[in-house]
Design an enzyme around this catalytic site. Structure first.
Site, mmCIF file in Angstrom:
data_model
loop_
_atom_site.group_PDB
_atom_site.id
_atom_site.type_symbol
_atom_site.label_atom_id
_atom_site.label_comp_id
_atom_site.label_asym_id
_atom_site.label_seq_id
_atom_site.Cartn_x
_atom_site.Cartn_y
_atom_site.Cartn_z
ATOM 1 N N ASP A 134 -33.522 37.493 7.839
ATOM 2 C CA ASP A 134 -33.027 37.876 6.507
ATOM 3 C C ASP A 134 -32.412 39.270 6.544
ATOM 4 O O ASP A 134 -32.754 40.097 7.395
ATOM 5 C CB ASP A 134 -34.188 37.929 5.501
ATOM 6 C CG ASP A 134 -34.835 36.582 5.302
ATOM 7 O OD1 ASP A 134 -34.167 35.571 5.552
ATOM 8 O OD2 ASP A 134 -36.021 36.563 4.905
HETATM 9 N N1 URA Z 1 -39.388 34.540 7.619
HETATM 10 C C1 URA Z 1 -38.887 35.264 6.617
HETATM 11 O O1 URA Z 1 -39.405 35.236 5.520
HETATM 12 N N2 URA Z 1 -37.811 36.011 6.854
HETATM 13 C C2 URA Z 1 -37.197 36.088 8.046
HETATM 14 O O2 URA Z 1 -36.215 36.807 8.215
HETATM 15 C C3 URA Z 1 -37.743 35.312 9.082
HETATM 16 C C4 URA Z 1 -38.832 34.544 8.844
#
Ligand code: URA
Length: 243
Positions: free
Chosen positions: A106
């Site tokens: 993310d």
């Molecule tokens: N889980 C999440 O919530 N965010 C990420 O970037 C990767 C795994």
């Protein structure tokens, strides 16, 4: 042309040092003739290399990078909203090859991100069927109680289905926030954040510490390194097991 020991290491036969041992031991032949000379060059496109009589196919040269993706960077090669992308970070490091990120972190998650131009490998590593393990360090709001830990380990239900059991290691649980290492082998969208939301401990901060055999180690945010020969071998063995 490339050195014989490099050819063998790239093909996943052994580490470069062990490949040297195989050569000096007389186990390796090039075009039918045993070669014991370590400096021997081979042409991957033309020469026939065998180890103990077993043909070893050449592996095309690929690039494998490990980036500590910082917060505030999108895991795409182009962002229509004009935010900073991993492609921008790679360019800033002078990387010109056409590598793409393996999977996604993310915008507000940092940590280990593998980038490669090895399409077959990227496909296998991101396919849920092969269940590559990822470990995240999450800082969550509130004091994480044993019931919440047990619920997450048992598997929580997210709106797009059940998240498989997670492995949890509580690093610190005191006062207003807790720190916990979570290992999962799926890759649902924002999975770790949503899992913690389900147990009423919203994530404040998330960093991926490990992607399969590749650990973040002391790599600083924004820093880049080439994957080691050992890591590439371990990654390619996942591919070999899958095919
Ligand atoms: N889980 C999440 O919530 N965010 C990420 O970037 C990767 C795994």
């Amino acid at each position: 042309m490339m050195r014989l020991q490099r050819y063998l290491a790239q093909a996943g036969v052994a580490s470069r040092r062990k490949a040297e041992g195989l050569i000096t031991a007389g186990a390796v032949s090039v075009n039918g003739a045993i070669v014991r000379e370590l400096g021997t060059s081979v042409d991957p496109a033309a020469d026939r290399v065998e180890v103990d009589g077993r043909p070893i196919a050449a592996v095309a040269e690929h690039s494998y990078y490990v980036l500590h993706k910082p917060f505030g960077v999108v895991t795409t090669m182009h962002d229509p909203q004009g935010r900073r992308t991993v492609a921008d970070v790679m360019r800033a490091h002078g990387v010109r090859t056409r590598v793409v990120p393996v999977g996604r972190l993310d915008y507000d998650t940092a940590g280990v991100l593998l980038l490669t131009d090895d399409g077959d490998l990227a496909h296998v590593l991101t396919h849920p069927r092969f269940g590559v393990e990822k470990t995240y360090r999450a800082t969550v709001r509130g004091r994480l109680e044993p019931q919440a830990v047990a619920a997450m380990c048992a598997g929580v239900t997210l709106d797009d289905g059940r998240a498989a059991p997670a492995l949890l290691r509580v690093v610190a649980a005191r006062g207003l926030r807790s720190t916990v290492d979570v290992t999962i082998h799926e890759g649902k969208n924002r999975q770790v954040r949503r899992m913690f939301e389900q147990v009423d401990h919203p994530v404040i901060d998330l960093v991926r510490l490990r992607f399969g055999p590749v650990a973040l180690g002391a790599l600083a945010p924004g820093a880049l390194r080439a994957a080691s020969e050992r890591e590439v071998r371990a990654l390619r063995s996942i591919l070999a097991a899958a095919s």
